[in-house]
Design an enzyme around this catalytic site. Structure first.
Site, PDB file in Angstrom:
ATOM      1  N   ASN A 198       0.841  -1.201   0.000  1.00  0.00           N
ATOM      2  CA  ASN A 198       0.000   0.000   0.000  1.00  0.00           C
ATOM      3  C   ASN A 198       0.879   1.256   0.000  1.00  0.00           C
ATOM      4  O   ASN A 198       1.844   1.347   0.754  1.00  0.00           O
ATOM      5  CB  ASN A 198      -0.854  -0.034   1.281  1.00  0.00           C
ATOM      6  CG  ASN A 198      -1.969   0.989   1.317  1.00  0.00           C
ATOM      7  OD1 ASN A 198      -2.763   1.063   0.386  1.00  0.00           O
ATOM      8  ND2 ASN A 198      -2.035   1.775   2.378  1.00  0.00           N
ATOM      9  N   GLU A 264      -7.403   4.777   0.423  1.00  0.00           N
ATOM     10  CA  GLU A 264      -7.484   5.906   1.360  1.00  0.00           C
ATOM     11  C   GLU A 264      -7.920   7.175   0.631  1.00  0.00           C
ATOM     12  O   GLU A 264      -7.389   8.266   0.867  1.00  0.00           O
ATOM     13  CB  GLU A 264      -6.119   6.147   2.021  1.00  0.00           C
ATOM     14  CG  GLU A 264      -5.535   4.927   2.698  1.00  0.00           C
ATOM     15  CD  GLU A 264      -4.190   5.190   3.387  1.00  0.00           C
ATOM     16  OE1 GLU A 264      -3.795   6.360   3.545  1.00  0.00           O
ATOM     17  OE2 GLU A 264      -3.536   4.201   3.763  1.00  0.00           O
TER      18      GLU A 264
END
Ligand code: 9MR
Length: 362
Positions: A198, A264
Site C-alpha cells: 500500500n 485511502e
C-alpha cells in the site's frame, strides 16, 4: 394515528432509500464502497462528540458503505507499544463493529516506518533481531484478527517518490528482504487474507508506480504470496490526474495479476472552497473512481473517513481541507454526485474491461 405511524416509518426509511454509493459500486462490478473510520478517542478533531449519533448513522446504518478500515487502531504504535506487550483495544472498536455489521474489513498496517512504536527505532538491531521483531508483531497482530480481515496492508509506504526504497529501520537493517519476510510471515499467519502493498502517489504512471510494480514482481519471482496493491489516492482538487492516467497506473498492477484497491481516497482543496474548486474536486473523485470501476481487477474503493471534520488533511496541510464527501453539517459535497456518476457510467455489459469501453468525460 395511522398517518403518523406511516410517516415515521417513511422518515426512518429515507436514509436507506437515498443510500447510493455501495449499491452503485456493486452494480459497477466492485466488491465494495467503504469509508475508513477511527475509534472515537483517536478522531482528528476533539469536541465533536455531539455529532457521533448522526455520524454513526451514516457510517453504519445508511447503507452508503459496506466496507471499512480502522484509520489508526491497528498500527504498531497502538498494537505493540512496548516489545511483546500487545493492545488490540483501539483496533477492536472498529473491527468488531465492522464484523457485526458484516462490513468488508481492510486491516491496516503491519510494517510501516510511521506511527511505529518508539522502541522499534531506539536500538540498532541485528538482522536476526529485527526479523524476530517483525515476525512476532505480524503473528500476534494478524493472528488476533485472523479470519476477520478481507485484506491486510502488509507493507506500507516503502518507496520514495523516485521509486527507490525509503530509508527506515526496516530497509536500513534488512534491505528489501524486509518486504519479502513480512509477506512470507503474513501468508503463514492468515493464509486467507489478501496481502497488499500500500502506498501513495501510485495513481498515475511514473517512477513510483514502477517501483511498486518492481516490488510485486520481486515477491512473485521469489514465490512469495502477494494479492494486491493499494493505491492510497490522497489527491488534490487543483492538480488531479486524468482518468486515462489512472487507468494506466491501475492497469500496470492488474497486468501483473494482482488486484488493486483505492484504499485511502480523499481529494483536498485549498480553502476557502469556491464552486469552481468544488467542481474540480468532484472531477478528481470522478476520474479515480471511474478508472477503478472500469478496470478489471480494481476491486473496491475506500474513502479515508467520509466526514470532513474527521479528516487528517487540515492538521497536515496548512490552508487545505474539505477533502471528503460530507461537510461538517452532514450535507454532501458535489463530489458525492461525481462519485455516483462515475459508478453509474461504469455499469453495463461492457464495463470492467482492460480498456475504457464506455464514454466518461474527463
Ligand atoms: O488518518 C490517519 C491520521 O489520523 C493519523 O494522524 C496519521 C498519522 O500519520 O495517519 C493517517 O493515516 C495515514 C495512513 O495510515 C497511511 N497513509 C497516509 C494516511 C494519512 O496520513
Amino acid at each position: 394515528m395511522r398517518v403518523a405511524t406511516l410517516s415515521t416509518a417513511l422518515l426512518a426509511a429515507l436514509p436507506l432509500a437515498s443510500a447510493e454509493l455501495d449499491k452503485w459500486a456493486k452494480k459497477a462490478g466492485l466488491k465494495y464502497f467503504g469509508a475508513a473510520t477511527d475509534s472515537p478517542g483517536q478522531r482528528e478533531r476533539a469536541g465533536y462528540e455531539a455529532v457521533y449519533p448522526q455520524y454513526d448513522e451514516i457510517m453504519w446504518e445508511s447503507g452508503e458503505f459496506h466496507q471499512t478500515t480502522p484509520t489508526n487502531g491497528m498500527k504498531w504504535l497502538f498494537t505493540e507499544p512496548q516489545r511483546g506487550v500487545y493492545n488490540f483495544t483501539e483496533g477492536e472498536i472498529v473491527a468488531s463493529r465492522a464484523n457485526a455489521e458484516r462490513y468488508v474489513l481492510r486491516c491496516h498496517a503491519l510494517v510501516w516506518h510511521s506511527q511505529l512504536a518508539p522502541w522499534v527505532t531506539a536500538t540498532n538491531w541485528t538482522k536476526d533481531e529485527l526479523k524476530t521483531i517483525i515476525h512476532d508483531h505480524i503473528t500476534n497482530v494478524m493472528g488476533h484478527w485472523k479470519g476477520r480481515c478481507y485484506a491486510w496492508d502488509v507493507v506500507n509506504e516503502a518507496l520514495n517518490e523516485d521509486g527507490t526504497y525509503r530509508s527506515s529501520v526496516f530497509y536500513d537493517t534488512l534491505g528489501e528482504d524486509f518486504i519479502k519476510y513480512a509477506f512470507q510471515v503474513a501468508h503463514e499467519t492468515d493464509p486467507n487474507a489478501k496481502l497488499y502493498y500500500n502506498d501513495y502517489n501510485l495513481e498515475y504512471p511514473g517512477a513510483k508506480v514502477s517501483g511498486a510494480a518492481r516490488i510485486v514482481s520481486m515477491l512473485q519471482n521469489a514465490g512469495i504470496h502477494i494479492d494486491g496493491v493499494g493505491l492510497q489516492s490522497h489527491l488534490t482538487a487543483e492538480g488531479h490526474p486524468t482518468i486515462d492516467q489512472h487507468i494506466d497506473a491501475i492497469s500496470t498492477f492488474t497486468r501483473l495479476g494482482v488486484e488493486v484497491a483505492l484504499t485511502e481516497l480523499d481529494v483536498r482543496l485549498t480553502l476557502p472552497a469556491t464552486p469552481a474548486l468544488l467542481a474540480k474536486q468532484s472531477q478528481g473523485y470522478k476520474n479515480i473512481v471511474g478508472a477503478c470501476a472500469q478496470v478489471k481487477g480494481c476491486i473496491g474503493v475506500t474513502i479515508w473517513d467520509f466526514y470532513d471534520p474527521f479528516s487528517w488533511v487540515p492538521a497536515t496541510f496548512a490552508g487545505q481541507g474539505l477533502p471528503l464527501l460530507w461537510y461538517a453539517n452532514f450535507t454532501k459535497h458535489p463530489a458525492y454526485y461525481g462519485v455516483l456518476a462515475a459508478l453509474k457510467n461504469a455499469t453495463g455489459a461492457c464495463s470492467k474491461t482492460h480498456k475504457r469501453s464506455i464514454p466518461l468525460l474527463d
